[in-house]
Design a protein around this motif. Structure first.
Motif, PDB file in Angstrom:
ATOM      1  N   THR A   1      49.215  23.868 102.423  1.00 32.22           N
ATOM      2  CA  THR A   1      49.121  25.291 103.177  1.00 32.22           C
ATOM      3  C   THR A   1      48.552  26.367 102.475  1.00 32.22           C
ATOM      4  O   THR A   1      48.757  27.514 102.350  1.00 32.22           O
ATOM      5  CB  THR A   1      50.727  25.791 102.838  1.00 32.22           C
ATOM      6  N   GLY A   2      47.213  25.975 101.868  1.00 31.89           N
ATOM      7  CA  GLY A   2      46.266  26.908 101.350  1.00 31.89           C
ATOM      8  C   GLY A   2      46.251  27.041  99.857  1.00 31.89           C
ATOM      9  O   GLY A   2      46.785  26.076  99.126  1.00 31.89           O
ATOM     10  N   ARG A   3      45.954  28.185  99.532  1.00 30.70           N
ATOM     11  CA  ARG A   3      45.628  28.564  98.017  1.00 30.70           C
ATOM     12  C   ARG A   3      46.354  29.984  97.737  1.00 30.70           C
ATOM     13  O   ARG A   3      45.999  30.880  99.010  1.00 30.70           O
ATOM     14  CB  ARG A   3      44.249  28.494  97.610  1.00 30.70           C
ATOM     15  N   GLN A   4      46.963  30.144  96.686  1.00 34.63           N
ATOM     16  CA  GLN A   4      47.143  31.283  96.560  1.00 34.63           C
ATOM     17  C   GLN A   4      47.104  31.840  94.973  1.00 34.63           C
ATOM     18  O   GLN A   4      47.069  30.945  93.901  1.00 34.63           O
ATOM     19  CB  GLN A   4      49.060  31.358  96.663  1.00 34.63           C
ATOM     20  N   VAL A   5      47.188  33.099  94.848  1.00 35.52           N
ATOM     21  CA  VAL A   5      46.884  33.516  93.456  1.00 35.52           C
ATOM     22  C   VAL A   5      48.114  34.306  93.010  1.00 35.52           C
ATOM     23  O   VAL A   5      48.787  34.758  93.521  1.00 35.52           O
ATOM     24  CB  VAL A   5      45.603  34.650  93.434  1.00 35.52           C
TER      25      VAL A   5
END
Length: 76
Positions: free
Chosen positions: A56-60
């Motif tokens: 589901t992507g990348r998050q910070v």
């Protein structure tokens, strides 16, 4: 046919203990808000980027926002 075993969680992890490739959960007031593999972090470990589970992507996440981290043993 049985269910796959759920990964085991461990105690809260200090931000200074982060390692690349580590599977972690991000918590807010003990509720899991995200899970993923540590993709990168700043040298002071105040900011971490997760490659989220299930593609589901990348998050910070920023430490100053009050997130808690918890290490997970098992496959991402």
């Amino acid at each position: 046919m049985g269910w796959p075993e759920a990964p085991e969680t461990s105690n809260t992890l200090g931000w200074s203990e982060l390692r690349h490739g580590q599977l972690i959960e991000v918590l807010d007031s003990d509720l899991i808000v995200s899970r993923g593999v540590v993709d990168d972090f700043t040298s002071d470990r105040q900011v971490v980027w997760l490659r989220l589970s299930y593609g589901t992507g990348r998050q910070v996440f920023h430490q100053r926002d009050g997130w808690q981290l918890r290490a997970v043993r098992g496959t991402p």
